[in-house]
Design an enzyme around this catalytic site. Sequence first.
Site, mmCIF file in Angstrom:
data_model
loop_
_atom_site.group_PDB
_atom_site.id
_atom_site.type_symbol
_atom_site.label_atom_id
_atom_site.label_comp_id
_atom_site.label_asym_id
_atom_site.label_seq_id
_atom_site.Cartn_x
_atom_site.Cartn_y
_atom_site.Cartn_z
ATOM 1 N N ARG A 130 -30.517 -13.398 33.465
ATOM 2 C CA ARG A 130 -30.828 -13.647 32.130
ATOM 3 C C ARG A 130 -31.929 -15.196 31.721
ATOM 4 O O ARG A 130 -32.615 -14.997 30.820
ATOM 5 C CB ARG A 130 -29.369 -13.902 30.991
ATOM 6 N N TYR A 161 -34.223 -5.823 27.433
ATOM 7 C CA TYR A 161 -33.425 -5.574 28.407
ATOM 8 C C TYR A 161 -32.547 -6.858 29.182
ATOM 9 O O TYR A 161 -32.751 -8.002 28.397
ATOM 10 C CB TYR A 161 -34.248 -5.009 29.947
ATOM 11 N N GLU A 162 -31.716 -6.561 29.903
ATOM 12 C CA GLU A 162 -30.683 -7.695 30.515
ATOM 13 C C GLU A 162 -29.639 -8.039 29.281
ATOM 14 O O GLU A 162 -29.254 -9.104 29.153
ATOM 15 C CB GLU A 162 -31.442 -9.022 31.026
ATOM 16 N N GLY A 163 -29.387 -6.770 28.724
ATOM 17 C CA GLY A 163 -28.542 -7.206 27.288
ATOM 18 C C GLY A 163 -29.455 -7.454 26.294
ATOM 19 O O GLY A 163 -30.066 -8.591 26.134
ATOM 20 N N GLN A 189 -26.677 -10.662 23.217
ATOM 21 C CA GLN A 189 -26.613 -12.165 23.602
ATOM 22 C C GLN A 189 -26.020 -12.837 22.684
ATOM 23 O O GLN A 189 -25.223 -13.816 22.924
ATOM 24 C CB GLN A 189 -28.111 -12.485 23.893
#
Length: 596
Positions: free
Chosen positions: A297, A441-443, A448
């Site tokens: 992240r 992406y990556e949450g 977040q």
Amino acid sequence: MADYKAPLRDMRFVLNEVFEADKLWASLPGTQEVVDPDTADAILEEAAKLIEQEVAPLNRESDEQGCQWNDGVVTSPEGFKEAYQAFCEGGWNGLGGNPEYGGMGMPKTLTAQVEEMLQAGSMSFGLAPMLTAGACLSLDAHGSDELKEKYLPNMYSGVWSGAMDLTEPHAGTDLGIIRTKATENADGSYDITGTKIFITWGEHDMAENIIHLVLAKLPDAPAGPKGISLFLVPKIMVNEDGSLGEHNSLSCGSIEKKMGIKGSATCVMNFDNAKGWLVGEVNQGLACMFTMMNYERLVVGIQALGAAEHSYQSAIEYARDRLQSRSPEGTQNPEKAADPIIVHPDVRRMLLTMRAQIEGARAFSTYVAKWLDIVKFSDDADAKKEAEAMVALLTPVAKAFISDKALEVTVAGQQIFGGHGFIREWGQEQLVRDVRITQIYEGANGIQAMDLMGRKVVANGGKFFDVFANEVQAFVDANADDEAMEEFIEPLKSELDNLKSVTAEVIAEAQDDPNAIGAAANDYLHLFGLTAYAYMWAKMAKVALANEGSSDSDFYESKLKIARFFFQRQLPATRALSVSILAGSDTLMSLDADLF
Ligand SMILES: Cc1cc2nc3c(=O)[nH]c(=O)nc-3n(C[C@H](O)[C@H](O)[C@H](O)COP(=O)(O)OP(=O)(O)OC[C@H]3O[C@@H](n4cnc5c(N)ncnc54)[C@H](O)[C@@H]3O)c2cc1C
């Protein structure tokens, strides 16, 4: 598009002057033997050379070419294979890796700078080392000694790359509902069956093998996120002696056509009783993945920063060259038909917005990296605990705030080019398209923001928040009598007070209103981000003031002027955000779903 030049002067400023990395490294048992300022400088110089010369020149053409899929085989864009080889031969893949297995053991504060250069050079290319480094981190933290010995050395060297296989067609944010199955074999291995989508560099021709870290469920696993396990699944089986054996039962079904990062392969991966090995404990897969995700992240934020920096480098070159209209202050360029567009206040607004955000982001990501280094390398239990709280609190901000702002920055970079910004050959529209994924992406960034507000602030009654707030407060107090700092310390103090009071209100609101966290989250993340950047800019201003009149005075003068721009023209957005947060959830929830 301007040829990318790594911003080494600014990286050294942040690393050496603002965060005094030499003192940090000398104080940590794991880094004092590994790195000193001279080594770090040599690493930055070498990385810059490689990325400027071998990686960045591929970026434009790789966007036009994309990857090719042919019957399960994925061919990367022209030049990627050679650049990947050069990157790996230089040892860059294992820069932050565990030295016990062939990594170089460098601290995150340093690797973060190399990551920024790499991602600025080419996000598509940079994703391959980025995912490999993340997979190695997870394996190193949770894998058995046997798995680590067998896989890590070749992953650190880049001979094998890593991929992260979480997402399924029906399960992205909510990984608790994945359907990929794992069944145990008598020899302790597992058979993995299922389909994963959107797997970055899940298949390609740059490395000899691809090591997939796959989330799957055992037949008797509890429902939801508590029933997920993590498995290592190699594309090609690895024999006992380390040589490569048969192809595992997995294949790439197709690759996606997409908006940006077109030079990278985004793969559908089919696992059909593919052989895998458990990483970590049964049903602890999500926790194991989070080791990798905390790291990833921050790197996604750094990716966005890299794209923003590249956009700025092109924009400033263009703003100096492009002649349109005369300056409102009168003709500046009498021998030419018009003045360069950099004379216009509105163009300066865009350029300064870019600079303020980029340099704020560079300082902030290095600040988060500092806490990651303390977590990893310190032997002081209290310092580690404090650093863990900071990493938990600040990581979602680094991922989502930097990427949200980076989209605005690349759009500003495109706007400075006028119509030419819309035309492909100039490269600015590619950066806008490429950076967009960093918000998803990556949450996704909304998630977040919920993580920040819900798990990191409300759930512990503001305990992590207090660690951050106390540090900023200590900085404010320490500089309260410094007259030259007053223009920065006064607004920082008032922003900190405001953030404390908004935080307390949202924590209170969340006790009775189930929608309070979701309603406040996005604006709260931006309020937090701006306040954190104010802290970063105040720290940078302090160093700049101490160096006014030095031999490099232009650099420090510029820092002060950009700091003033940030404080006067960007920070006041906190007022609108605070009002919006305190409005609560009513207006969001009152419209019936059928009436949308
Ligand atoms: C180019 C690309 C590369 C990728 N690479 C990888 C990879 O290498 N490996 C991998 O496993 N995955 C990868 N992904 C997948 C990516 O991580 C997911 O797309 C992302 O996590 C979002 O999941 P989703 O697409 O299913 O969206 P959904 O989960 O369906 O979400 C849709 C929207 O609803 C919102 N939402 C969902 N739940 C909530 C909630 N509880 N509260 C508030 N809002 C909510 C989300 O924020 C989002 O805006 C990649 C995706 C792309 C496009």
